[in-house]
Design an enzyme around this catalytic site. Structure first.
Site, PDB file in Angstrom:
ATOM      1  CD  GLN A 254       6.160  19.994  67.367  1.00  0.00           C
ATOM      2  OE1 GLN A 254       5.618  19.661  66.335  1.00  0.00           O
ATOM      3  NE2 GLN A 254       6.254  20.958  68.361  1.00  0.00           N
ATOM      4  CG  HIS A 257       1.566  19.798  65.867  1.00  0.00           C
ATOM      5  ND1 HIS A 257       0.802  20.312  64.778  1.00  0.00           N
ATOM      6  CD2 HIS A 257       2.700  20.282  66.112  1.00  0.00           C
ATOM      7  CE1 HIS A 257       1.191  22.114  64.738  1.00  0.00           C
ATOM      8  NE2 HIS A 257       2.199  21.361  65.645  1.00  0.00           N
ATOM      9  CD  GLU A 322       8.422  19.563  61.729  1.00  0.00           C
ATOM     10  OE1 GLU A 322       7.875  20.759  61.242  1.00  0.00           O
ATOM     11  OE2 GLU A 322       8.428  18.196  62.309  1.00  0.00           O
ATOM     12  CG  HIS A 323      10.091  21.670  65.483  1.00  0.00           C
ATOM     13  ND1 HIS A 323       9.079  19.937  65.083  1.00  0.00           N
ATOM     14  CD2 HIS A 323       9.771  22.807  64.879  1.00  0.00           C
ATOM     15  CE1 HIS A 323       8.540  21.294  64.502  1.00  0.00           C
ATOM     16  NE2 HIS A 323       8.887  22.564  63.795  1.00  0.00           N
ATOM     17  CG  ASP A 356       5.420  26.140  65.802  1.00  0.00           C
ATOM     18  OD1 ASP A 356       6.334  25.310  65.435  1.00  0.00           O
ATOM     19  OD2 ASP A 356       4.700  24.894  66.968  1.00  0.00           O
ATOM     20  CG  HIS A 415      27.658  20.141  21.279  1.00  0.00           C
ATOM     21  ND1 HIS A 415      27.220  19.844  20.882  1.00  0.00           N
ATOM     22  CD2 HIS A 415      27.524  20.626  22.446  1.00  0.00           C
ATOM     23  CE1 HIS A 415      26.456  19.840  21.591  1.00  0.00           C
ATOM     24  NE2 HIS A 415      25.856  21.007  22.668  1.00  0.00           N
TER      25      HIS A 415
END
Length: 430
Positions: A254, A257, A322-323, A356, A415
């Protein structure tokens, strides 16, 4: 020299994240681009493509010939890998399909929910230094499974005016028939507002740089969007059974990235913590993207040392990564204790890249702690739900006074009268 910080877990840990909401100047640029495309259409798209991507295009739409050429030039073995990955992704998402349902009570009341796919979706695929065929598959296939008829892909061209062969191959496998060579905030504007060539869509999905993210935020409401994605994150929950060189490799998967990516190890083992820190340093030097990974580890890499597995799980839930990888004894038994994570990878052989690219679950995941309330991209993102309500005369008369009273409780006399008007004469006149 980079060394991951080892920090003992306290009752009040501070999770350092990279959150980029953009500068005022960046937002101003995005607003100008959006307005320019809204006013000038294709002319603005071509001008911005020349300015930002360095290429003057004769045509923006990718032709059948270009797709055919890309497939012919692509490695046949890799093409088969993409096809198998697409099969896995499709199969996983097909299990998420929902059917319209109807129920009828004894008094004749019919209630239900109707599921309808969106008419059109725009998929943004990043360009730049790397090509992402996986983004194509992960964003397009759930929409296809949902039944979306029109899927439009946009991606910035390279300096030769082309899109990467892998991206076009993935688009072909996923069944995308409308592809445009346009990127950045201007592509988001085209998808939201439409131009002479590009018809607008109902929803925009896919990751991009800060300008793409800001543009998506600005057009939300005109169209729907998937999320505002932040830098990638991984947390590894491990005990003394984990292997340091494998944990380090996963953390770096990661870190490479983005300089703002977050890599965290939460462990009950001091030995694993220390050996993983050394392995990260060793492996960093061997990475092609080592400068990016170094900056990420230096600024956002941390190892939390917890006294017990229960405390370690508390930390993970606080991070809401996230992961999340669980590499520990009886790893499956720990899954029910995880409340907040985008995707959970269980066991030594479930390394994050498995998800992934290949396993099937979606890799478009909530970041920046939003896993506390958000889910991975899924088929539901591409459908609408309509309620179905049918009241029989019997049911209406049984409940009319209650409904009118409720309306008056809120001060809405019209109503109440709409209900009572049906009590004065038959619901269905002779």
């Amino acid at each position: 020299m980079i060394d991951m910080r080892i920090q003992k877990v306290t009752d009040d840990i501070s999770i350092q994240r990279s959150v980029d909401n953009g500068t005022e100047e960046q937002r101003k640029i995005v607003l100008e681009i959006l307005e320019s495309v809204r006013r000038e259409g294709d002319r603005a798209l071509l001008a911005y493509t020349e300015t930002f991507d360095g290429i003057k295009l004769d045509r923006m739409r990718v032709s059948e010939e270009e797709i055919h050429e890309a497939i012919q030039s692509f490695d046949p073995k890799l093409l088969k890998v993409l096809e198998e990955a697409a099969k896995n992704i499709r199969r996983f998402h097909e299990k998420q399909r929902r059917e319209t349902w109807i129920t009828q009570d004894e008094n004749g009341t019919i209630l239900g929910q109707k599921f309808t796919p969106l008419d059109s979706v725009g998929v943004y695929v990043p360009g730049g230094t790397a090509a992402y065929p996986s983004s194509v598959l992960m964003n397009v296939l759930p929409a296809k499974v949902a039944g979306v008829k029109r899927i439009v892909m946009v991606s910035p061209p390279d300096q030769n005016g082309k899109l990467p062969a892998g991206v076009l191959a993935a688009a072909h496998i996923a069944g995308v028939e409308e592809i445009w060579k346009v990127g950045g905030a201007q592509a988001i504007a085209a998808l939201a507002y439409g131009t002479e060539s590009i018809q607008p869509v109902d929803k925009i999905v896919g990751p991009g740089n800060i300008y793409v993210a800001l543009a998506k935020r600005e057009v939300f409401g005109k169209v729907d969007i998937d999320m505002i994605a932040g830098p990638s994150e991984i947390a590894v929950l491990a005990d003394d059974t984990a292997l340091p060189h494998e944990v380090a490799a996963d953390l770096l998967s990661q870190a490479e990235h983005d300089p703002r990516a977050t890599s965290v190890l939460v462990t009950t083992s001091r030995t694993l913590a220390e050996e993983t820190a050394r392995e990260v340093q060793k492996q960093l030097e061997q990475l092609p993207r080592k400068e990016i990974a170094k900056q990420s580890i230096d600024e956002y890499g941390v190892i939390y040392l917890a006294p017990t597995m229960e405390k370690a799980i508390e930390v993970v839930n606080q991070i809401a990564p996230e992961h999340l990888e669980i590499v520990a004894r009886n790893a499956l038994e720990l899954v029910p204790m995880i409340r907040h994570a985008g995707a959970i990878f269980v066991g030594r052989f479930s390394s994050e890249p498995v998800g992934d690219y290949f396993a099937g679950p979606n890799h478009v995941l909530p970041t920046n702690g939003t896993a506390r309330f958000s889910s991975p991209l899924n088929v539901d993102e591409f459908i609408k739900k309509s309620s179905i309500i049918y009241y029989s005369e019997t049911s209406f008369r049984q409940n009319a006074e209650k409904i009118a009273a409720f309306a008056r409780l809120e001060g809405l006399e019209a109503h109440a009268r709409a209900i009572e008007s049906r009590l004065k004469k038959p619901v269905r006149p002779e």
